[in-house]
Structures are given as C-alpha cells and as structure tokens.
Scaffold this motif. Structure first.
Motif, short mmCIF file in Angstrom:
data_model
loop_
_atom_site.label_atom_id
_atom_site.label_comp_id
_atom_site.label_asym_id
_atom_site.label_seq_id
_atom_site.Cartn_x
_atom_site.Cartn_y
_atom_site.Cartn_z
N VAL A 163 0.84 -1.20 0.00
CA VAL A 163 0.00 0.00 0.00
C VAL A 163 0.88 1.24 0.00
N LEU A 164 0.33 2.31 -0.59
CA LEU A 164 1.07 3.58 -0.61
C LEU A 164 1.09 4.23 0.76
N ARG A 165 0.02 4.02 1.51
CA ARG A 165 -0.08 4.61 2.84
C ARG A 165 -0.71 3.59 3.78
N ALA A 166 -0.10 3.41 4.92
CA ALA A 166 -0.58 2.41 5.86
C ALA A 166 -1.99 2.73 6.32
N ALA A 167 -2.81 1.70 6.44
CA ALA A 167 -4.18 1.87 6.93
C ALA A 167 -4.17 2.31 8.39
N GLN A 168 -5.27 2.96 8.78
CA GLN A 168 -5.37 3.45 10.15
C GLN A 168 -5.88 2.33 11.06
N VAL A 169 -4.97 1.42 11.32
CA VAL A 169 -5.31 0.25 12.11
C VAL A 169 -4.14 -0.08 13.03
N ALA A 170 -4.44 -0.52 14.23
CA ALA A 170 -3.43 -1.00 15.17
C ALA A 170 -3.89 -2.34 15.70
#
Length: 218
Positions: free
Chosen positions: A67-74
């Motif tokens: 992905v170009l930008r990491a998903a907002q997940v932890a």
C-alpha cells in the motif's frame, strides 16, 4: 482509545521491544485508528492456524510493499499463553508493528472478561472512540481478508487524514453505495446488548456449561 490502556505499558513486537509507557506515545499509536484486540495462545491449534492469516491481513494493510499509505489500524496481541516463553515464541514470527501487553499484566485476563471472549482465537474490533464495532472478526478476516477493513472503516467513520469530509454540509452524501448497509451490519443495539446480558445472568443448562468452559480461558 488510548484510555483503554491508560496507566499501562504496551510493547512493540520489534527486536528492541520498545515500550509505549506514556499517554503521548499511546495516543500516537492508537488514536483515530481501528484497534484490533487479538486474543490467542501459542498452545492453541486453532490460533496457530489463524495466525498466518491475521499476519497477512495486517501486513497487506500496513506494509509499504502493498500500500502507498498504511491503513489506520493498530493490533494489540492479548496473550492467553500460560507462560511468557510461549508468548514470546508465538510473537517471534509476527509483524514488528504489532503491540502486546507485558506477560505479567493482569489486563490480559481482564480484557477477555470485559469483551466476553468465549473462544480462541478471537479478534475484537474497536472504534477510535473505544466502542465495540464487532466482538469477533476472526471469521470475517478468514473469508474476506483485507477487504473487510473498508467495511469497518466506513461503519466506524474513521477520519481519513488524506480525504477530509466537508464540514459545511448538513447532510453529507454516503461515501459509497454500501455505506448504509455497513452501518446497519455493525450497529450494536444498546437495548439488545442489555437484554443479552440479562439473558446470560438468568441462563442455565447449556448456557451455564458454555460460560463455565469460557471461564477456563481466563
């Protein structure tokens, strides 16, 4: 969301095992994200089978190779391992961005009771507010893989920092044709939740036996 771990320490699953032990560090890692609480144990065969699926799910959402930008997940691993050695062995091949609680922290057990975890593995998905989006997403992750993250993101209305919503619209249009369906799917009815709790309190027979088996996990 960071309030769930207020006063606690979370550890990064990297070689240095960096500790997040301040409110600022916890907020930076957890705020405005969907948080996955992964309840598992290295001694559990089902967890061993599910772990590579969850690892691939997480990597495909957060690794720059995909992905170009990491998903907002932890993701926080809430170990139910009987020993610290088994916990460390289980985490050895898991992503470095995963977080976990120290083995000696009793919150590992408390969270299982708080979210009514009755079997392993289990993945509780929390909104940025700390509200429960789904109590067990393990089957959904198996079926849909990373595609289910978009469902959760819309249902939770996670603020995307790159695509801010207009603030001057009285009735903004849905972000997709399926957004209303996703909201319905993951909506938790407080009245139903209360009724379920009363039903469990007054249950007997098979329900009592199931609760007894679940209690053995914690």
């Amino acid at each position: 969301m960071a309030s769930l771990f207020s006063g606690r320490v979370l550890i990064r699953n990297n070689s240095d095992q960096d500790e997040l032990d301040t409110e600022a560090e916890l907020s930076r890692r957890l705020e405005n994200r969907l948080v996955l609480l992964f309840f598992g144990a290295g001694s559990c065969p089902e967890c061993q089978a599910f772990a590579p699926i969850l690892r691939d799910f997480f990597v495909r959402l957060t690794d720059e190779f995909y992905v170009l930008r990491a998903a907002q997940v932890a993701l926080v691993y809430v170990s139910q391992d009987p020993t610290e050695e088994q916990q460390d062995l289980f985490l050895r091949d898991m992503p470095k961005k995963w977080l976990f609680l120290p083995f000696e922290d009793d919150l590992r057990r408390d969270l299982g009771r708080q979210f009514s975890v009755e079997r392993l593995p289990a993945v509780v998905v929390l909104k940025p507010s700390g509200d429960v989006l789904t109590l067990d997403a393990a089957d959904e992750i198996r079926r849909l893989g990373p595609a289910c993250f978009a469902n959760w993101q819309e249902a939770a209305e996670v603020l995307d920092r790159n695509f801010l919503q207009p603030e001057d619209l009285d009735d903004p249009a849905p972000r997709s044709l399926t957004e209303p369906l996703r909201r319905c799917k993951y909506r938790v009815d407080p009245a139903a939740r209360g009724a379920r709790g009363r039903g469990r309190a007054g249950g007997s027979g098979q329900e009592g036996e199931a609760e007894g088996e679940a209690a053995g996990l914690f």
